[in-house]
Design a protein around this motif. Structure first.
Motif, mmCIF file in Angstrom:
data_model
loop_
_atom_site.group_PDB
_atom_site.id
_atom_site.type_symbol
_atom_site.label_atom_id
_atom_site.label_comp_id
_atom_site.label_asym_id
_atom_site.label_seq_id
_atom_site.Cartn_x
_atom_site.Cartn_y
_atom_site.Cartn_z
ATOM 1 N N ARG A 111 -36.861 5.472 -8.762
ATOM 2 C CA ARG A 111 -37.295 4.615 -9.861
ATOM 3 C C ARG A 111 -38.776 4.293 -9.637
ATOM 4 N N TYR B 237 -29.874 -2.737 -10.911
ATOM 5 C CA TYR B 237 -31.018 -2.277 -11.704
ATOM 6 C C TYR B 237 -30.676 -2.260 -13.182
ATOM 7 N N TYR C 197 -40.533 1.123 -11.116
ATOM 8 C CA TYR C 197 -39.898 -0.175 -10.853
ATOM 9 C C TYR C 197 -40.711 -0.948 -9.818
ATOM 10 N N ASP D 73 -30.382 4.163 -6.868
ATOM 11 C CA ASP D 73 -30.831 2.841 -6.408
ATOM 12 C C ASP D 73 -31.147 2.809 -4.913
#
Length: 727
Positions: free
Chosen positions: A389, A316, A392, A211
């Motif tokens: 990610r 997340y 995302y 993250d």
């Protein structure tokens, strides 16, 4: 002030001497920030380069400490001395991964660094520990026992270090030595811990990196809080993060100030291991124990003052499990933390914070938040700011309880999803938010946002569940000179098109239509030759290109630079130039091209360009072919370039490192001199006609581009024009 212990390592800690850390040539290249072949060159050219002390599967291994000392003494490589020492310590830590898990390494080393700061002493600074006279195993046991006693005395309530040190045995004693190495290279415990956490992905601790956001986004969040200015005004501030994870966002805020004695930090996370990492992190950052509270769970400590600044990243969830309503509910919980005049920055998924909502319940909740007059701005962020990610899409809400009167009932919608977070973009966006926060909407005399629009909340409420994106380009863009001048620029392009069309008609009236007089060859084909044979026969001369520093190239120099980019058409000729004086002083042997020189490159693919004007500088890997007009069977530059460009077998497969054959092996037809002259005339004719057509095409494309841009942003409209086909 805490005293930082520097200088030579403690003798008790260094005895018995640990085995040397062995590194390969690839490892050396990694921590010296160079390519692998550079290390081979150092080893070959420098007699004092450390000798290999071992070998593994035929690969030489070196003493890492000796190599580091050599790099620091020689000044070679691209890493600073402190970075070299830190990298060497990291390799020592990585070498222990067969004995400890990544979590054990990070938790134990962090606890040892925290113990060192709490006790204000080096880790082996204990009069009862004298391992020099003990066997290795007994020395490690004595050292670890002493460390545990210190931890039990200093951290009796187990807030920071005791649990982690008790969970591991005396085999962790080498980590104490590595912790000292980290402090020595980073100058203090905080720098050592931050460096360790920055290397968590290299240690294999994926759960701590998944993250993480990019440094550019952390910098933007720091700018939007305006923390430094508020502390400089003498305020004491409480910072909070209810979803702290490893504390990256709050740590970025603390990095931006040295006034940590007036900062209180509140944080929470459901993972107990993460809360202890975060707790150690802020203690090492200089936050007092009395001004620090990190809770395990989802609630912040209520005994402390209400937070002045909240910076958080919503947890997340994978796309298939992501709940828009859950994300908005978490955002609502953050809003409840704010008292009047306080600010929150919430990073979350764009499908909840920005996109159109399909769920009625989610739309009702988002509308309620907007009507509460707490949402200051909604910002669509670029993708890729969460490197681990990539799919995302993030967005950012800034919240303010009790905004200025001029901002009541309105919200700033900004979209930088197509921008890169460069320093300029971050500065301009922060200015937009700051001025909106301080002044609100001031009509014609106010600040027009560069990246968004101020929209009434009532309009968003009427569009129930609609996307929170700017309804039009920013006013600053619409009223910019570039936009207001569009009609005049379009008229200029139309005039250029008219002139270019007239020039083409005049040329065709004078020369007639294009006729190449091309026919099928009858009889024997021309004999074949190669470029290598032409060079040997001195019909063509090959000249080298020059290695030019990219940093010395500008757009307004005296000499055009022709490199691979220009020759292959990836960059327009003339965009890169070099100053005449700089060329004469820094590149004394650099020769200029002559008119008619053929410039070619093989990397990344074959490219050929005829420099008709000359006086250019050819940048390696591009090279020059110069035609000898006095040869027995002379070629012309145009003919040579055309034949080279059409040679067979010049391409390379996608996986090939080198071209299929050298350019000297390219086969060309050896045309008769009179055929060369006719071919050159035909090529010159096609070039002239191409220039005329290109002038029309460029003018038409410019008018089309400006018209589309104006219709798209609503600044232009169309009147009646007889050239528009209405059928």
């Amino acid at each position: 002030m805490r005293t930082v212990v520097t200088g030579l390592p403690n003798p008790a800690l260094r005895s018995p001497a640990p085995a040397p850390l062995l590194v390969s040539m690839s490892d050396i290249a990694t921590f010296a920030r160079v390519k692998r072949p550079v290390v081979s060159t150092w080893r070959r050219r420098h007699p004092d380069f450390p000798a290999a002390i071992s070998e593994n599967s035929g690969r030489p291994l070196f003493d890492g400490a000796q190599v580091t000392d050599w790099l620091i003494a020689s000044g070679l490589g691209n890493a600073a001395p402190e970075e070299l020492r830190s990298e060497l310590a990291l390799f020592g830590i990585i070498a222990l991964r067969d004995r400890f898990t990544p979590w054990q390494l990070v938790e134990t080393l962090g606890s040892l660094l925290c113990l060192r700061q709490l006790d204000r002493r080096p880790l082996a600074d204990d009069s009862n520990v004298s391992p020099a006279s003990l066997p290795d195993a007994e020395a490690d046991e004595a050292l670890w026992s002493a460390l545990l006693r210190r931890a039990e005395r200093i951290d009796a309530e187990d807030d920071f270090v005791l649990r982690e040190l008790r969970a591991i045995d005396t085999t962790a004693a080498p980590l104490a030595r590595l912790a000292e190495d980290l402090v020595e290279s980073a100058y203090d415990e905080r720098g050592a811990y931050e460096w360790l956490l920055a290397a968590r992905s290299r240690l294999g601790l994926d759960s701590l990196t998944a993250d993480a956001v990019t440094p550019e986004l952390r910098s933007l969040l720091t700018q939007l809080t305006d923390l430094r200015v508020r502390l400089e005004r003498g305020e004491s501030l409480t910072l909070a993060d209810p979803h702290a994870n490893a504390g990256d966002l709050l740590a970025a805020l603390l990095d931006d100030t040295e006034d940590r004695d007036r900062v209180t930090v509140l944080a929470a996370d459901p993972d107990d291991r993460l809360t202890r990492i975060t707790r150690r992190r802020f203690l090492l950052a200089g936050v007092s124990e009395l001004d620090l509270d990190v809770q395990t769970g989802s609630d912040l400590e209520e005994r402390f003052a209400d937070p002045d600044i909240v910076v958080t990243q919503l947890p997340y969830r994978p796309g298939e499990d992501r709940s828009v309503l859950a994300a908005l509910t978490e955002l609502e919980r953050v809003a409840y933390l704010l008292r009047p005049g306080c600010t929150a920055l919430v990073l979350g998924p764009a499908d909840a914070l920005v996109d159109e909502l399909k769920s009625t319940e989610a739309a009702q909740l988002r509308s309620a938040l907007l009507r509460e007059n707490i949402v200051e701005s909604v910002i669509a962020l670029p993708g890729g700011v969460l490197p681990f990610r990539p799919g995302y899409r993030p967005a950012l809400w800034t919240l303010t309880r009790g905004p200025v009167r001029e901002a009541e009932g309105m919200v700033l919608l900004a979209d930088i999803s197509s921008e890169q977070l460069t320093p300029g973009v971050r500065m301009r966006l922060a200015e937009d938010v700051f001025l909106w926060r301080a002044e609100g909407f001031r009509g014609l005399d106010g600040h027009d946002p560069r990246y968004g629009r101020v929209v009434p909340v009532a309009d968003l409420d009427r569009a129930f569940g609609g996307p929170l994106t700017p309804p039009a380009p920013p006013a600053s863009a619409i009223w910019s000179d570039k936009v207001t001048e569009r009609p005049a620029l379009i008229a200029e392009a139309e005039a250029r098109l008219e002139r270019a069309t007239a020039d083409t008609r005049t040329y065709e009236d004078e020369r007639g239509p294009y006729r190449g007089a091309v026919m099928r060859r009858v009889g024997r084909l021309p004999r074949r030759t190669t470029l290598g044979k032409l060079i040997t026969a001195r019909r063509v001369t090959r000249l080298p290109g020059h290695r030019i520093d990219e940093k010395q190239l500008t757009r307004d120099g005296h000499h055009t630079v022709l490199g691979s980019e220009e020759v292959t058409g990836e960059q327009p000729v003339g965009d890169r130039r070099i100053d005449r004086l700089l060329l004469a002083t820094a590149y004394e042997r650099a020769a200029l091209t002559e008119p008619g020189d053929v410039v070619y490159t093989l990397a990344p693919r074959l490219g050929v360009y005829v420099d008709h004007d000359g006086f250019s500088v050819v940048a390696f890997p591009a090279r020059i072919l110069r035609v000898n007009a006095d040869a027995t069977r002379p070629l012309t530059p145009r003919v040579l370039a055309a034949l080279l460009g059409a040679a067979r077998g010049t391409a390379r497969s996608p996986s090939a490192v080198r071209p299929a054959r050298r350019i000297e092996e390219y086969q060309l037809p050896d045309l008769d001199p009179d055929e060369v002259l006719r071919f050159d005339a035909l090529l010159a004719e096609t070039e002239r006609r191409e220039r005329l057509l290109r002038a029309q095409s460029d003018a038409l494309a410019e008018a089309r581009r400006l018209t589309i841009a104006g219709l798209a942003d609503g600044t232009l409209t169309l009147g009646e024009a007889r050239t528009i086909n209405r059928t």
